[in-house]
Design a protein around this motif. Structure first.
Motif, PDB file in Angstrom:
ATOM      1  N   LEU A 323      35.244 -12.667  29.385  1.00  9.02           N
ATOM      2  CA  LEU A 323      34.647 -11.550  28.661  1.00  9.02           C
ATOM      3  C   LEU A 323      33.565 -12.025  27.699  1.00  9.02           C
ATOM      4  CD1 LEU A 323      37.820  -9.411  27.945  1.00  9.02           C
ATOM      5  CD2 LEU A 323      35.822  -8.693  29.276  1.00  9.02           C
ATOM      6  N   ALA A 324      33.796 -13.141  27.014  1.00  4.21           N
ATOM      7  CA  ALA A 324      32.797 -13.659  26.087  1.00  4.21           C
ATOM      8  C   ALA A 324      31.508 -14.015  26.813  1.00  4.21           C
ATOM      9  CB  ALA A 324      33.357 -14.876  25.349  1.00  4.21           C
ATOM     10  N   GLY A 325      31.645 -14.620  28.008  1.00  3.49           N
ATOM     11  CA  GLY A 325      30.451 -14.942  28.779  1.00  3.49           C
ATOM     12  C   GLY A 325      29.722 -13.698  29.247  1.00  3.49           C
ATOM     13  N   ALA A 326      30.464 -12.647  29.574  1.00  4.08           N
ATOM     14  CA  ALA A 326      29.851 -11.402  30.038  1.00  4.08           C
ATOM     15  C   ALA A 326      29.164 -10.643  28.914  1.00  4.08           C
ATOM     16  CB  ALA A 326      30.915 -10.516  30.692  1.00  4.08           C
ATOM     17  N   PHE A 327      29.485 -10.957  27.672  1.00  3.04           N
ATOM     18  CA  PHE A 327      28.875 -10.251  26.543  1.00  3.04           C
ATOM     19  C   PHE A 327      27.356 -10.383  26.553  1.00  3.04           C
ATOM     20  CE2 PHE A 327      27.239 -10.680  22.151  1.00  3.04           C
ATOM     21  CZ  PHE A 327      27.459  -9.388  21.708  1.00  3.04           C
ATOM     22  N   GLY A 380      37.818 -17.821  17.160  1.00  7.49           N
ATOM     23  CA  GLY A 380      37.778 -16.469  16.625  1.00  7.49           C
ATOM     24  C   GLY A 380      36.499 -15.745  17.005  1.00  7.49           C
ATOM     25  N   MET A 381      35.370 -16.437  16.945  1.00  5.64           N
ATOM     26  CA  MET A 381      34.095 -15.805  17.299  1.00  5.64           C
ATOM     27  C   MET A 381      34.022 -15.507  18.791  1.00  5.64           C
ATOM     28  SD  MET A 381      31.398 -17.717  14.757  1.00  5.64           S
ATOM     29  CE  MET A 381      30.124 -16.500  15.099  1.00  5.64           C
ATOM     30  N   VAL A 382      34.604 -16.379  19.610  1.00  6.59           N
ATOM     31  CA  VAL A 382      34.660 -16.113  21.054  1.00  6.59           C
ATOM     32  C   VAL A 382      35.452 -14.838  21.325  1.00  6.59           C
ATOM     33  CG1 VAL A 382      35.627 -16.949  23.237  1.00  6.59           C
ATOM     34  CG2 VAL A 382      34.336 -18.505  21.777  1.00  6.59           C
ATOM     35  N   VAL A 383      36.563 -14.666  20.651  1.00  4.69           N
ATOM     36  CA  VAL A 383      37.379 -13.469  20.852  1.00  4.69           C
ATOM     37  C   VAL A 383      36.631 -12.221  20.375  1.00  4.69           C
ATOM     38  CG1 VAL A 383      39.493 -12.298  20.096  1.00  4.69           C
ATOM     39  CG2 VAL A 383      39.573 -14.699  20.799  1.00  4.69           C
ATOM     40  N   ILE A 384      35.887 -12.341  19.298  1.00 13.49           N
ATOM     41  CA  ILE A 384      35.132 -11.186  18.796  1.00 13.49           C
ATOM     42  C   ILE A 384      34.097 -10.730  19.825  1.00 13.49           C
ATOM     43  CG2 ILE A 384      33.446 -10.442  17.069  1.00 13.49           C
ATOM     44  CD1 ILE A 384      34.965 -12.264  15.070  1.00 13.49           C
ATOM     45  N   VAL A 385      33.316 -11.667  20.340  1.00 14.42           N
ATOM     46  CA  VAL A 385      32.297 -11.262  21.321  1.00 14.42           C
ATOM     47  C   VAL A 385      32.964 -10.807  22.625  1.00 14.42           C
ATOM     48  CG1 VAL A 385      30.502 -12.709  20.315  1.00 14.42           C
ATOM     49  CG2 VAL A 385      31.928 -13.633  22.141  1.00 14.42           C
ATOM     50  N   ALA A 386      34.128 -11.351  22.936  1.00 14.20           N
ATOM     51  CA  ALA A 386      34.867 -10.875  24.109  1.00 14.20           C
ATOM     52  C   ALA A 386      35.253  -9.409  23.930  1.00 14.20           C
ATOM     53  CB  ALA A 386      36.109 -11.739  24.339  1.00 14.20           C
ATOM     54  N   TRP A 387      35.694  -9.058  22.717  1.00  9.78           N
ATOM     55  CA  TRP A 387      36.049  -7.658  22.464  1.00  9.78           C
ATOM     56  C   TRP A 387      34.823  -6.743  22.527  1.00  9.78           C
ATOM     57  CZ3 TRP A 387      38.924  -3.790  22.837  1.00  9.78           C
ATOM     58  CH2 TRP A 387      38.727  -2.642  22.069  1.00  9.78           C
ATOM     59  N   LEU A 388      33.715  -7.183  21.964  1.00  5.07           N
ATOM     60  CA  LEU A 388      32.508  -6.360  22.009  1.00  5.07           C
ATOM     61  C   LEU A 388      32.055  -6.148  23.453  1.00  5.07           C
ATOM     62  CD1 LEU A 388      30.494  -7.819  18.985  1.00  5.07           C
ATOM     63  CD2 LEU A 388      31.968  -5.799  19.074  1.00  5.07           C
ATOM     64  N   ALA A 389      32.273  -7.158  24.287  1.00  6.44           N
ATOM     65  CA  ALA A 389      31.953  -6.988  25.711  1.00  6.44           C
ATOM     66  C   ALA A 389      32.914  -6.008  26.370  1.00  6.44           C
ATOM     67  CB  ALA A 389      32.011  -8.340  26.420  1.00  6.44           C
ATOM     68  N   LEU A 390      34.208  -6.164  26.130  1.00 11.54           N
ATOM     69  CA  LEU A 390      35.202  -5.303  26.765  1.00 11.54           C
ATOM     70  C   LEU A 390      35.054  -3.858  26.310  1.00 11.54           C
ATOM     71  CD1 LEU A 390      37.697  -5.025  28.573  1.00 11.54           C
ATOM     72  CD2 LEU A 390      39.109  -5.652  26.595  1.00 11.54           C
ATOM     73  N   ALA A 391      34.793  -3.667  25.013  1.00 12.65           N
ATOM     74  CA  ALA A 391      34.670  -2.313  24.473  1.00 12.65           C
ATOM     75  C   ALA A 391      33.446  -1.598  25.020  1.00 12.65           C
ATOM     76  CB  ALA A 391      34.605  -2.366  22.943  1.00 12.65           C
ATOM     77  N   ARG A 393      32.414  -1.884  28.271  1.00 11.22           N
ATOM     78  CA  ARG A 393      32.587  -1.734  29.725  1.00 11.22           C
ATOM     79  C   ARG A 393      31.717  -2.698  30.523  1.00 11.22           C
ATOM     80  NH1 ARG A 393      30.774   4.105  30.418  1.00 11.22           N
ATOM     81  NH2 ARG A 393      31.323   3.721  32.598  1.00 11.22           N
ATOM     82  N   PRO A 394      32.093  -3.976  30.556  1.00 12.48           N
ATOM     83  CA  PRO A 394      31.282  -4.942  31.312  1.00 12.48           C
ATOM     84  C   PRO A 394      31.295  -4.642  32.807  1.00 12.48           C
ATOM     85  CG  PRO A 394      33.392  -5.903  30.705  1.00 12.48           C
ATOM     86  CD  PRO A 394      33.308  -4.578  29.995  1.00 12.48           C
ATOM     87  N   ARG A 395      30.213  -5.003  33.469  1.00  9.83           N
ATOM     88  CA  ARG A 395      30.109  -4.765  34.910  1.00  9.83           C
ATOM     89  C   ARG A 395      30.880  -5.825  35.693  1.00  9.83           C
ATOM     90  NH1 ARG A 395      23.614  -3.510  35.499  1.00  9.83           N
ATOM     91  NH2 ARG A 395      23.573  -1.685  34.097  1.00  9.83           N
ATOM     92  N   PRO A 396      31.533  -5.432  36.799  1.00 11.95           N
ATOM     93  CA  PRO A 396      32.269  -6.411  37.610  1.00 11.95           C
ATOM     94  C   PRO A 396      31.401  -7.560  38.096  1.00 11.95           C
ATOM     95  CG  PRO A 396      32.923  -4.195  38.208  1.00 11.95           C
ATOM     96  CD  PRO A 396      31.773  -4.046  37.256  1.00 11.95           C
ATOM     97  N   LEU A 397      30.136  -7.298  38.429  1.00 10.33           N
ATOM     98  CA  LEU A 397      29.259  -8.358  38.900  1.00 10.33           C
ATOM     99  C   LEU A 397      29.049  -9.413  37.824  1.00 10.33           C
ATOM    100  CD1 LEU A 397      27.452  -9.511  41.115  1.00 10.33           C
ATOM    101  CD2 LEU A 397      25.564  -8.120  40.189  1.00 10.33           C
ATOM    102  N   HIS A 398      28.852  -8.966  36.601  1.00 10.98           N
ATOM    103  CA  HIS A 398      28.677  -9.909  35.491  1.00 10.98           C
ATOM    104  C   HIS A 398      29.956 -10.715  35.259  1.00 10.98           C
ATOM    105  CE1 HIS A 398      25.340  -7.096  33.714  1.00 10.98           C
ATOM    106  NE2 HIS A 398      24.910  -7.819  34.754  1.00 10.98           N
ATOM    107  N   LEU A 399      31.074 -10.054  35.335  1.00 10.74           N
ATOM    108  CA  LEU A 399      32.354 -10.746  35.147  1.00 10.74           C
ATOM    109  C   LEU A 399      32.564 -11.803  36.232  1.00 10.74           C
ATOM    110  CD1 LEU A 399      34.531  -7.605  34.324  1.00 10.74           C
ATOM    111  CD2 LEU A 399      33.842  -9.384  32.701  1.00 10.74           C
ATOM    112  N   ALA A 400      32.247 -11.445  37.483  1.00 10.53           N
ATOM    113  CA  ALA A 400      32.412 -12.396  38.586  1.00 10.53           C
ATOM    114  C   ALA A 400      31.494 -13.596  38.416  1.00 10.53           C
ATOM    115  CB  ALA A 400      32.136 -11.704  39.915  1.00 10.53           C
ATOM    116  N   LEU A 401      30.266 -13.349  37.937  1.00  7.23           N
ATOM    117  CA  LEU A 401      29.322 -14.437  37.718  1.00  7.23           C
ATOM    118  C   LEU A 401      29.849 -15.409  36.656  1.00  7.23           C
ATOM    119  CD1 LEU A 401      26.585 -15.796  38.160  1.00  7.23           C
ATOM    120  CD2 LEU A 401      25.610 -14.204  36.468  1.00  7.23           C
ATOM    121  N   VAL A 402      30.381 -14.878  35.569  1.00  8.67           N
ATOM    122  CA  VAL A 402      30.912 -15.737  34.505  1.00  8.67           C
ATOM    123  C   VAL A 402      32.142 -16.497  35.002  1.00  8.67           C
ATOM    124  CG1 VAL A 402      31.916 -15.780  32.203  1.00  8.67           C
ATOM    125  CG2 VAL A 402      29.995 -14.259  32.700  1.00  8.67           C
ATOM    126  N   ALA A 403      33.006 -15.848  35.759  1.00  8.41           N
ATOM    127  CA  ALA A 403      34.185 -16.527  36.308  1.00  8.41           C
ATOM    128  C   ALA A 403      33.765 -17.678  37.209  1.00  8.41           C
ATOM    129  CB  ALA A 403      35.056 -15.537  37.075  1.00  8.41           C
TER     130      ALA A 403
END
Length: 826
Positions: A323-327, A380-391, A393-403
Motif C-alpha cells: 500500500l505504501a508503494g501504491a501511494f 510509522g511513516m510507511v504505515v501513514i502513507v499506506a493508510w492514505l493510499a488505502l483510504a 482506493r488504490p487501483r489493482p494495477l498499481h498494487l500489482a506493480l508494487v507487489a
C-alpha cells in the motif's frame, strides 16, 4: 471532464444522517478499530511465544540480555517500593552498588506506564508481568496509531485497525525493542504526538497537547525525543499539504512550540536529574557511527528479516509495504500531497545513514548498541502513507506493480548477510494474499459480499506474517551469545531469595547475595545490599571507588559484581553471605561479625605492602595491615602460566588478575577467570609448607597476572581490625530512605567513614572529605552526631520547572475561560 484528484484533507461527501445514537454506543463504535488493532498486535506477538515454546507457554527462557539483568530486577524493586519493602525510596536505593541514586533508573527503566502491571501481581510473578508489558505496549501503540490514522483521513474502522496493527508489529518492535519495555513506549509516543499535531493544526485542546507530550516524555525520554523529532516532521508535512494561510501556520507553530515546551517541562523533576546522572555516569567506549552497507540497509525493509548485530529493522508487513508503494501512484491523492509525503519519508530514511542527522536522532550522542534505534519512525511513516493510499482506493494495477517490485527487491537482496528464513514466504505468500485481499476490497465496491472476505484475508495475513516474523526474530536472536534466553524464576531462584531473607539484618549489617548470580542486579531482585549493580547511570565515582579494591566489573564499569573477600566485607559492613549449597540449585547462608555502617578512622593509614597491589589498597581503606603480599615467580608458557610464592602457613590465599581470561588452579581448587569480571577470589588455606602454587590457563594473548596477584590473609589480624572498628565506630546508626545518621561516643575524633560511595548528591552536616571514594566527614572535637542526606542533582531545579509548567497548564485554559465569560457577559 474527469474529476480532479482530492487531497487527504478533503472532506468526503456528507453521508446520510444515521439514527441518533447514545454516548455509550458512539464510544463503542469509535473503539472498534483501536480494539481490533490491539488484538491483532498482542495476539500475533503472543502466538510467536506459543510457536517458540517460550515461557509462559513453554519451558524455554523468555528473558533476553538486559531483560533478565536489568528490567526484571528493576521491576521487582518497583514492587518492593510500592509495597513498602524497599530499602530506600524513589530517590535512592540502598540495595545494590552499596547505595545508588534511583530516580534516573526509575525514569529510564520503569517509566513505561504499563510497568505498573508488575506491582499488582505477587512478587514471585513479577517477571511474567514484565513479559506481558511487551504485547500490551505494542497493542496500545497499534490502537493509538489507529486513532491517529482516522484523524488524517476518514475510512472504515477495520481497515484502520489492520494498518494500525502493521505499525505495532513493525520490525523495530519485533526485532529490536521487544524485550525493552521502556523503549516500546516510544512506539506509543509517535502516534500520540501525531494526534497532538492535529490538535495544534485545528487550534484546539492546547492543554491536551501538553499532557500528550508530557505522557510521551514521562514514559521514556530517549525514544520520546525521537518521536518528538518525528512529530516536528509530521507537523511540517501537514502544514505543507493543508490549505493554510501564513498566519494559520504561525499560530500552529506557536501552539506546538509552547505546548511541547510546557509538556517537557512537566517532566523536568525526572528529566533533569536523569540528564545530570547520565553526565556523571561511568563513561563507555561507544564507537563512532558506521553506516551499514546500502544493500544491508535496504534488506532491513523486507518483511520477516532479522539481520545480525546492529542492523536496521525497518520493515512492516507486506500489506503495508504494498500500500505504501501504491501511494505514490494513486492519482486520487493530490500531487502535492503525494510528493511531500514521499519526499519526507525518503529524507527520514536517508537521515538514518548520514552521521550528523543520526546523532540528532540520538540526542547528539553515539548509541551504545544498535545505532538504528529510531527505525520505528520510518515504519510509522510507511504505515501513514499506506493508510492514505488505502483510504483513497488504490487501483489493482498499481498494487500489482508494487507487489512485483517487492518480489524483485527480495530477489536482488537475497544474498545479503544471512538473508532467508521466512523472508521469502513473507514476500511471496504474504504479498500474494495481501494483493488478493486488496483486489477483492476494490471489487467489493460493487459486490459487497467480497468485503468480509477481504477483511478476513487482510487480518489473517497481517496476523500470520507478523507471528512468523516475531518467531523468526526470536530464533535468530537466540543464536547470538549475548541474547541467549534465560530463566528468571524457578525453584533455585526462589530458594536463593529465601536464603537472603533468612540472614538479612539491614541496617545493622549488609547481606551479600553471593555468586553465581541469576542476574547482574541480584541485589535488587533478591533484597540484598551487596555491590552487585547494573545501570547506565552507575556513577563514575562508584567505579573509581570499587574497581581499585578488587571488585569485578563489565560494560566499561557500569556493571559491578561481588567478591567473596572478608576484607571487602569488613570495609562495606557485610555481615552475611549466601553461597551455593552442595546439591545443585541449593543455597546456604552464613553470618559473621561486621563493623557498623559508619566507622571512624583516627588517622590516615598507609599500607606497608606494595602500593600497586589490590591488597594494599584494601588495607588503606580498612586502616590496618591484614595481608602478606609475597613476591611471585612466574614460569610456564604464554597460555599456561605458573606462579609460585611463599606465605605464612595457615593464612588464606587470595588471587586477583583482571587481565587474564581462562581458568585458575591452586591445589584441588579450580575456578574460572573472566578478566575484569572476576574480582578477588579465594584460593584456600596456605599449606604447612607455606608454598602457594598457582596455574593459570589463559586465552589472553600477551598478558600476565601482574606483579602482585597473590595476597595471603591473616584472619586473626582481620578479626582484630573488625573488633576495633566496632569498638570505635558509631554507637547508633539510623538509616532513612535516602539519608543516614550516626551517633558517636563523646570525645570521638577523626574521620567518620560511611560504607557507601561518595556519589554526587550527598550533603552532610559536616563538609564531605575524600576517603578512597567512600563518603566521609571530619569529626571536630565535641561532635557526637553526623547526618547525611541524598538529593539527586537537579531534582530541586526540576521540581521548580515542573511546578511552573503545571501552573502554566492550569492558567492557560482558566484564562481562556474567563475571557469567553467576559465576552459573553459584555
Amino acid at each position: 471532464m474527469a474529476p480532479g484528484p482530492t487531497t487527504v484533507d478533503a472532506r468526503p461527501p456528507a453521508p446520510r444522517r444515521p439514527a441518533p445514537r447514545g454516548p455509550a454506543i458512539r464510544r463503542i463504535t469509535r473503539s472498534r478499530g483501536p480494539l481490533l488493532a490491539f488484538l491483532i498486535t498482542s495476539g500475533a506477538f503472543c502466538a510467536a511465544w506459543v510457536v517458540r515454546g517460550t515461557f509462559p507457554f513453554g519451558n524455554t527462557g523468555r528473558a533476553l540480555n538486559d531483560q533478565a539483568n536489568q528490567y526484571v530486577p528493576f521491576h521487582r524493586a518497583l514492587w518492593d517500593l510500592v509495597h513498602g519493602q524497599a530499602s530506600g525510596d524513589v530517590l535512592f536505593t540502598w540495595r545494590g552498588g552499596f547505595g545508588q541514586q534511583f530516580l534516573a533508573d526509575y525514569h529510564t527503566y520503569l517509566g513505561n506506564p504499563f510497568s505498573w502491571l508488575a506491582v499488582v501481581v505477587p512478587r514471585a510473578h513479577v517477571d511474567l508481568a514484565v513479559f506481558a508489558i511487551t504485547p500490551v505496549t505494542m497493542g496500545a501503540a497499534a490502537a493509538v496509531m489507529t486513532v491517529y490514522l482516522g484523524k488524517l483521513h476518514p475510512g472504515p474502522w477495520w481497515q484502520r485497525g489492520v494498518l494500525g496493527a502493521t505499525y505495532g508489529l513493525c520490525g523495530w518492535a519485533l526485532s529490536d525493542a521487544s524485550y525493552i519495555p521502556m523503549w516500546l513506549w516510544g512506539l506509543v509516543a509517535l502516534p500520540m504526538l501525531g494526534i497532538a499535531v492535529e490538535w495544534c493544526l485545528e487550534e484546539r485542546r492546547w492543554p491536551g497537547v501538553v499532557l500528550l507530550v508530557a505522557l510521551a516524555w514521562f514514559g521514556n525520554f530517549y525514544t520520546a525525543m525521537m518521536a518528538t523529532i518525528a512529530a516536528c516532521v509530521l507537523l511540517a508535512i501537514r502544514m505543507a499539504t493543508r490549505e493554510m494561510t501564513a498566519r494559520d501556520r504561525l499560530r500552529a507553530l506557536w501552539r506546538a512550540a509552547t505546548a511541547s515546551g510546557t509538556g517537557i517541562l512537566l517532566t523536568l523533576p525526572l528529566l533533569l536529574p536523569s540528564f545530570l546522572a547520565s553526565g556523571a555516569a561511568q563513561p563507555t567506549k561507544a564507537a563512532a557511527f558506521d553506516p551499514v552497507r546500502i544493500e544491508v540497509f535496504l534488506a532491513g525493509m523486507l518483511p520477516a528479516t532479522h539481520l545480525w548485530g546492529g542492523r536496521p529493522r525497518l520493515y512492516v508487513a507486506s500489506l503495508g509495504l504494498i500500500l505504501a508503494g501504491a501511494f505514490v501512484l494513486n492519482t486520487a491523492v493530490a500531487r502535492r500531497t503525494r510528493l511531500v509525503w514521499a519526499a519526507a519519508t525518503l529524507l527520514v530514511l536517508a537521515s538514518f545513514q548520514f552521521p550528523p542527522t543520526q546523532y540528532v536522532w540520538h540526542g547528539l550522542a553515539v548509541p551504545n548498541g544498535n545505532p538504528y534505534r529510531e527505525a520505528f519512525v520510518f515504519s510509522g511513516m510507511v504505515v501513514i502513507v499506506a493508510w492514505l493510499a488505502l483510504a483513497n482506493r488504490p487501483r489493482p494495477l498499481h498494487l500489482a506493480l508494487v507487489a512485483a517490485l517487492l518480489v524483485a527487491a527480495a530477489f536482488v537482496l537475497r544474498r545479503t548477510d544471512d538473508f532467508g528464513g521466512w523472508t521469502w514466504p513473507a514476500v511471496l505468500g504474504g504479498g500474494a494474499v495481501s494483493l488478493l485481499a486488496l483486489v477483492l476490497l476494490r471489487l467489493g465496491e460493487k459486490r459487497r459480499f467480497l468485503i468480509p472476505v477481504a477483511a478476513a484475508l487482510m487480518i489473517g495475513v497481517v496476523f500470520a506474517e507478523s507471528t512468523v516474523a516475531a518467531a523468526n526474530a526470536d530464533a535468530r536472536r537466540a543464536r547470538e551469545r549475548w541474547a541467549k534466553p534465560v530463566i528468571t524464576s524457578n525453584r533455585s531462584i526462589g530458594d536463593h531469595f529465601e536464603a537472603v531473607r533468612d540472614v538479612a539484618g539491614w541496617p545493622a549489617y549488609r547481606t551479600d547475595s553471593g555468586a553465581p548470580q541469576s542476574a547482574y542486579n541480584d541485589a535488587l531482585a533478591l533484597r540484598a545490599e551487596g555491590p552487585q549493580y547494573y545501570s547506565s547511570y552507575l556513577p563514575e565515582a562508584t567505579y573509581a571507588a570499587l574497581e581499585p579494591l578488587g571488585y569485578g566489573f563489565k560494560n566499561d564499569g557500569r556493571t559491578f559484581f561481588g567478591a567473596d573477600d572478608p576484607v571487602l566485607d569488613a570495609i562495606f559492613s557485610i555481615g552475611a553471605r549466601v553461597r551455593p549449597g552442595t546439591a545443585p540449585g541449593t543455597w546456604t547462608a552464613s553470618k559473621f561479625p561486621a563493623p557498623p555502617l559508619v566507622t571512624v578512622r583516627s588517622a590516615p593509614y598507609t599500607s606497608p605492602n606494595p602500593a600497586d597491589s589490590v591488597y594494599a589498597r584494601q588495607e588503606n581503606v580498612l586502616g590496618a595491615t591484614v595481608h602478606q603480599v609475597p613476591p611471585v615467580t612466574r614460569g610456564g608458557t604464554a597460555t599456561e602460566q605458573t606462579y609460585t610464592a611463599l606465605c605464612t602457613p595457615g593464612s588464606e590465599a587470595y588471587w586477583y588478575s583482571p587481565a587474564l581470561y581462562g581458568t585458575i588452579r591452586a591445589g584441588a581448587t579450580e575456578k574460572p577467570l573472566e578478566d575484569e569480571m572476576t574480582g578477588v577470589i579465594p584460593l584456600g588455606p596456605v599449606p604447612a609448607s607455606g608454598k602457594v602454587e598457582v596455574t593459570v590457563r589463559t586465552r589472553t594473548e600477551g598478558a600476565d597476572a601482574g606483579a602482585h596477584p597473590l595476597g595471603c590473609l591473616d584472619r586473626t589480624a582481620l578479626a582484630a581490625s573488625v573488633d576495633r572498628l566496632k569498638a570505635t565506630g558509631a554507637t547508633a546508626v539510623e538509616v532513612g530512605d535516602h539519608s543516614i545518621g550516626a551517633t558517636f561516643p563523646a570525645g570521638t575524633r577523626g574521620t567518620a567513614v560511611i560504607a557507601t560511595t561518595a556519589v554526587p548528591g550527598w550533603s552532610c552536616s559536616a563538609p564531605v572529605k575524600p576517603f578512597h571514594g567512600l563518603l566521609a566527614v571530619d569529626l571536630p572535637p565535641g561532635t557526637t552526631e553526623v547526618s547525611c542526606t541524598f538529593t539527586p542533582k537537579g531534582f530541586t531545579a526540576g521540581l521548580t520547572g515542573g511546578a511552573l509548567a503545571l501552573l502554566t497548564l492550569t492558567a492557560v485554559p482558566l484564562t481562556a475561560r474567563l475571557r469567553r465569560r467576559h465576552r459573553s457577559g459584555s
